[in-house]
Design a protein around this motif. Structure first.
Motif, PDB file in Angstrom:
ATOM      1  N   ASP A   1      -8.481  10.648  -1.573  1.00 15.67           N
ATOM      2  CA  ASP A   1      -8.201  10.294  -0.458  1.00 15.67           C
ATOM      3  C   ASP A   1      -9.051   8.571  -0.380  1.00 15.67           C
ATOM      4  O   ASP A   1     -10.244   8.995  -0.307  1.00 15.67           O
ATOM      5  CB  ASP A   1      -8.065  10.893   0.790  1.00 15.67           C
ATOM      6  CG  ASP A   1      -7.393  10.289   1.924  1.00 15.67           C
ATOM      7  OD1 ASP A   1      -7.174   8.976   1.963  1.00 15.67           O
ATOM      8  OD2 ASP A   1      -6.125  10.826   2.137  1.00 15.67           O
TER       9      ASP A   1
ATOM     10  N   SER B   1       2.648  13.936  10.964  1.00 11.00           N
ATOM     11  CA  SER B   1       1.494  13.149  10.440  1.00 11.00           C
ATOM     12  C   SER B   1       1.250  11.900  10.930  1.00 11.00           C
ATOM     13  O   SER B   1       2.177  11.471  11.789  1.00 11.00           O
ATOM     14  CB  SER B   1       1.518  13.371   8.852  1.00 11.00           C
ATOM     15  OG  SER B   1       2.294  12.230   8.356  1.00 11.00           O
TER      16      SER B   1
ATOM     17  N   ASN C   1      -8.456   4.445  -5.451  1.00  9.03           N
ATOM     18  CA  ASN C   1      -7.163   3.817  -4.940  1.00  9.03           C
ATOM     19  C   ASN C   1      -6.019   4.487  -5.993  1.00  9.03           C
ATOM     20  O   ASN C   1      -6.065   3.739  -7.192  1.00  9.03           O
ATOM     21  CB  ASN C   1      -7.129   2.417  -4.717  1.00  9.03           C
ATOM     22  CG  ASN C   1      -5.880   2.000  -4.099  1.00  9.03           C
ATOM     23  OD1 ASN C   1      -4.960   2.540  -4.350  1.00  9.03           O
ATOM     24  ND2 ASN C   1      -6.197   0.239  -3.834  1.00  9.03           N
TER      25      ASN C   1
ATOM     26  N   TYR D   1       9.902   1.252   1.079  1.00  2.83           N
ATOM     27  CA  TYR D   1       9.719   2.787   0.863  1.00  2.83           C
ATOM     28  C   TYR D   1      10.873   3.811   0.295  1.00  2.83           C
ATOM     29  O   TYR D   1      10.526   4.448  -0.605  1.00  2.83           O
ATOM     30  CB  TYR D   1       9.515   3.326   2.313  1.00  2.83           C
ATOM     31  CG  TYR D   1       9.140   4.864   2.432  1.00  2.83           C
ATOM     32  CD1 TYR D   1       9.866   5.736   3.287  1.00  2.83           C
ATOM     33  CD2 TYR D   1       7.643   5.018   2.081  1.00  2.83           C
ATOM     34  CE1 TYR D   1       9.363   6.959   3.359  1.00  2.83           C
ATOM     35  CE2 TYR D   1       7.202   6.477   2.248  1.00  2.83           C
ATOM     36  CZ  TYR D   1       8.091   7.463   2.793  1.00  2.83           C
ATOM     37  OH  TYR D   1       7.652   8.516   2.915  1.00  2.83           O
TER      38      TYR D   1
END
Ligand code: NAI
Length: 600
Positions: free
Chosen positions: A320, A482, A356, A448
Motif C-alpha cells: 500500500d 470503504s 506505487n 474509472y
C-alpha cells in the motif's frame, strides 16, 4: 436481576489465550493422564487431548455470564458440544470469538438455559474448534421465553462395546483447577458445605476430560487428532476419589454414544454423550505454503483479503502506497504496516511493501518483495485503487491518466513479473478488480469505468496465456463500505456493506480448488452473482455472397439484437467459429428473420 435480552447475538471476543506445552500437560494430568498416556504429558511429540479446548472456552464463558446477566448463584454447566476442525497444536495462542445465541425458559421454578457458541482459531490461522455451551441457571426461569428443543441421544439396548474404568484421585480437583476453573465449589470445604455438599466436588469438565481420554483409548488409540465431535450433558455431581466407568457404544462408522457413571452407585454423572471420529475434513480452503501479493491492502477490501489469506495460512505481501483517495500525496507506510502488525499479532506471516503500482519499478519491487521474503508468488490480487470522478467534459487528461495508471497499468505492472514466476512454477491465481461502474456504467466515472472494463480485457487474454501453467485469472466486482464509497453510498447501506462479505468469493478465486478461469463475480452485502459478456445468436444478412444494404441490416435489427439463446465465448476463436458456422449451416442462414432481412 433478569437475563439481558440485548446480549443475544452480540459479539464476544476476540479473546486470546497464550499457552505452551506445559498448559497442555498440566491439563492432561488434571484429567488423570500419567505414564500410561505419556503422549499427553511429555513435551517430546506432545499430543493435546481435544477436551483441552475447554481451556479456551472458560474465558468466553465468564464473558457469557457477565453479558447475559445470569444469576451466578444458581448456575451449572449443563451441556457442552465440541466440534473439532483441526488438531490443537501444543503451543501458541487460542483466539476465541462467539456470542450468546439463545435463552430458553424451563419455567419459574425450574430455571433457564443460556446457550452460547464460539469458534476458536489458533494463532497459525487454523480454525480449531467450535464450542457450544449450555449454562443451566436455576434462578432465571419464568421470563416467558421459548422452551428448549429436546436433544435426544439413543443408547443401544445392549452392553457397551467398551467400558473404561478409572478413579480420579481424592486430590484431582486441586490439580485440575490449575487449568483455569478455580470455582470454590471444587476446592473450599466450607463453600462446598454451604452449597449442600459434604466436601468439594469434581469439576464436571474434569470428569469430561477423563471421558475424552477413555473414548480416544477405545475408538482411536494414540490418535486424539481424529476426534471430530464430543458432546455431552452433565447430569449429577461426583466426589473425587469415587471410581467411574465410561461406557461406550459404537453406533456406526466413526460414531459412538457414551455416558460416564459413578461406579459405586450406578448414577450417570455425564449423559447423552456423542463422539465422532474421522480424518480432518479436507474442505476448508487453505493457503498453507502459498505466497500472496495484495495491492492496496492497507485499507478497505485489500486489508480484508490480506487478513483472510493470512488467517488461512498464506504468507502475504501487504502492498500500500498510503496516499490520498485521489492518489495524491506523498504516501505513507503506516496503512501497510498496520495490517502487517495485525496479521503477525494473529500468528500469521506478512511483510509490508509501500511501492506505487502505477510505475514499472513499483510493480517489479512488489513482486521482488514476495520473492525475497518468501521465495515464491502464488497469488496476486490487483486491488489498489483511486477515484477522480468528474463528468466527462470536465474530465482532464490528468484525471483520466491518473486513474488508468493505478487501476489498469498498476495491474499490468504487478501481474507481468508475477506471471513470469507463476509460469516457471506452473501455478498461479490472479484476481483483477473491476467495478459495476465499468461493467454497467456510472455517471461521472468515465476514467474509472474505462480502466475497470479494461481489466476484464486483460483477464480475458491472461486466462488463455496462463491456461497450460495452471494459472487462473478471474475478476471480482465488489461493493463494500470503504474510503472510496463512504460519501457515495447512503450511511444506512454502508453499515451493511462490510468488506468481509466480498472476501469469501475472492478466497475461492485465489484457492487451489478454484474451479473457473476468466469469470467475473459481483460480490457485496452477502449477494453474489456472475457477470459475463453474452453474445446473441445473430443472423446472416445478405446471404454472405453480397454486401447487405443499410436497409437490410436495419430490417434485421431485432434479430441481430436478440440475446435469446445467447452464449458466452471462452475466446475469440470460438466466437469466430460460430460466425463461420452460420454461413455453412443452412438452418442458421435461412431463419424466419433472415428471409425478411435479405428481402428474398
Ligand atoms: P480503499 O481506498 O479503502 O483501498 C484502496 C487502497 O489502495 C488504499 O489503501 C490506497 O492507499 C491503495 N492505493 C491507491 N493507489 C495505490 C497505488 N498507486 N499503489 C499502491 N496502493 C495504492 O478502497 P476499496 O474500496 O477497498 O477499493 C479496493 C478496490 O476495489 C479498488 O480497486 C476499487 O476500485 C475497487 N472497487 C471498490 C468498490 C467498493 O464498493 N468499495 C466498488 C467497485 C470496485
Amino acid at each position: 436481576m433478569a437475563l439481558n435480552m440485548d446480549a443475544i447475538g452480540r459479539k464476544i471476543g476476540p479473546l486470546t489465550k497464550a499457552y505452551t506445552w506445559k498448559d497442555c500437560s498440566l491439563y492432561a494430568l488434571g484429567v488423570g493422564a500419567g505414564f500410561s498416556d505419556l503422549d499427553y504429558c511429555y513435551e517430546k511429540n506432545l499430543k493435546v487431548i481435544p477436551s483441552f479446548s475447554i481451556a479456551a472456552v472458560f474465558g468466553f464463558l465468564s464473558h457469557v455470564g457477565a453479558a447475559s446477566n445470569v444469576n451466578l448463584a444458581g448456575i451449572l454447566h449443563g451441556e457442552q458440544e465440541l466440534i473439532f476442525h483441526n488438531p490443537i497444536p501444543p503451543e501458541g495462542e487460542l483466539i476465541t470469538e462467539g456470542a450468546i445465541t439463545h435463552y430458553y425458559d424451563k419455567g419459574k421454578d425450574k430455571g433457564a438455559l443460556v446457550v452460547a457458541t464460539c469458534e476458536t482459531r489458533h494463532s497459525n490461522g487454523q480454525k480449531l474448534f467450535t464450542a457450544t455451551a449450555t449454562i443451566f441457571s436455576r434462578l432465571d426461569g419464568g421470563f416467558g421465553g421459548p422452551e428448549a428443543p429436546r436433544r435426544r441421544v439413543e443408547f443401544p439396548d445392549r452392553a457397551p462395546d467398551f467400558t473404561v474404568a478409572d478413579t480420579p484421585s481424592e486430590n484431582q480437583p486441586l490439580l485440575y483447577r490449575l487449568s483455569g476453573d478455580i470455582f470454590q465449589l471444587h476446592v473450599d470445604p466450607e463453600f462446598a458445605r454451604m452449597a449442600g455438599f459434604d466436601k468439594p466436588i469434581m469439576h464436571g469438565l474434569c470428569t469430561h476430560g477423563f471421558a475424552c481420554r477413555a473414548l480416544i483409548a477405545s475408538l482411536c488409540p494414540g490418535q486424539p487428532e481424529l476426534v471430530r465431535r464430543f458432546d455431552c450433558r452433565f447430569s449429577k455431581p461426583l466426589y473425587p476419589g469415587v471410581p467411574i466407568e465410561t461406557r461406550i457404544w459404537k453406533t456406526g462408522d466413526g460414531k459412538a454414544v457414551w455416558r460416564t457413571v459413578n461406579a459405586e452407585t450406578g448414577d450417570v454423572v455425564i449423559d447423552r454423550g456423542v463422539c465422532e471420529i474421522g480424518p480432518v475434513p479436507k474442505d476448508e480452503i487453505r493457503f498453507d505454503g502459498r505466497v500472496a501479493v495484495v495491492t492496496g491492502a492497507g485499507a478497505g477490501l485489500g486489508r480484508t483479503y490480506a487478513l483472510e489469506l493470512a488467517r488461512r495460512g498464506a504468507a502475504v505481501v501487504v502492498n500500500d502506497l498510503g496516499g490520498a483517495r485521489d492518489g495524491t500525496g506523498a504516501g505513507s507506510s503506516s496503512p501497510a504496516d498496520q495490517v502487517v502488525a495485525e496479521i503477525r499479532a494473529a500468528g500469521g506471516q506478512a511483510v509490508a511493501n509501500y511501492d506505487n503500482v502505477a510505475t514499472v519499478e513499483g510493480g517489479a519491487n512488489i513482486v521482488q518483495t514476495a520473492l525475497d521474503a518468501f521465495g515464491r508468488i502464488d497469488i496476486v490480487i490487483n486491488n489498489a485503487g483511486i477515484l477522480r470522478d468528474k463528468s466527462f467534459v470536465k474530465m482532464t487528461p490528468e484525471n483520466w491518466n491518473a486513474v488508468l495508471a493505478v487501476h489498469l497499468n498498476g495491474a499490468y505492472h504487478v501481474t507481468r513479473p508475477a506471471f513470469e514466476v507463476m509460469k516457471q512454477q506452473g501455478y498461479g491465481r490472479i484476481v483483477m478488480t473491476t467495478s459495476a461502474a465499468g461493467l454497467y456504467g456510472n455517471f461521472g466515472q468515465a476514467n474509472y469505468s474505462a480502466a475497470k472494463m479494461a481489466l476484464v480485457g486483460l483477464m480475458n487474454t491472461l486466462k488463455l496465456e496462463g491456461q497450460k501453467y495452471d494459472i487462473k485469472v478471474n475478476t471480482i466486482a465488489p461493493v463494500a463500505a470503504s474510503r472510496l464509497t463512504e460519501d457515495i453510498l447512503p450511511p444506512d447501506l454502508l453499515d451493511k456493506l462490510s468488506p468481509e462479505y466480498v472476501a469469501p468469493m475472492v478466497m475461492i478465486l485465489c484457492s487451489e480448488r478454484c474451479p473457473v478461469t476468466g469469470c467475473i463475480y459481483n460480490a457485496g452485502m452477502g449477494f453474489y452473482n456472475r457477470a459475463a459478456v453474452v453474445t446473441g445468436p445473430g443472423t446472416v444478412v445478405g446471404g454472405g455472397d453480397k454486401i447487405p444494404t443499410v436497409d437490410d441490416v436495419a430490417a434485421a435489427l431485432t434479430k441481430i439484437s436478440s440475446l435469446e439463446g445467447g452464449k458466452e465465448y471462452f475466446q475469440l476463436n470460438d466466437q469466430f467459429g460460430d460466425v463461420l458456422a452460420a454461413f455453412s449451416a443452412p438452418a442458421a442462414k435461412v431463419g424466419p428473420g433472415a428471409k425478411t432481412a435479405t428481402g428474398k
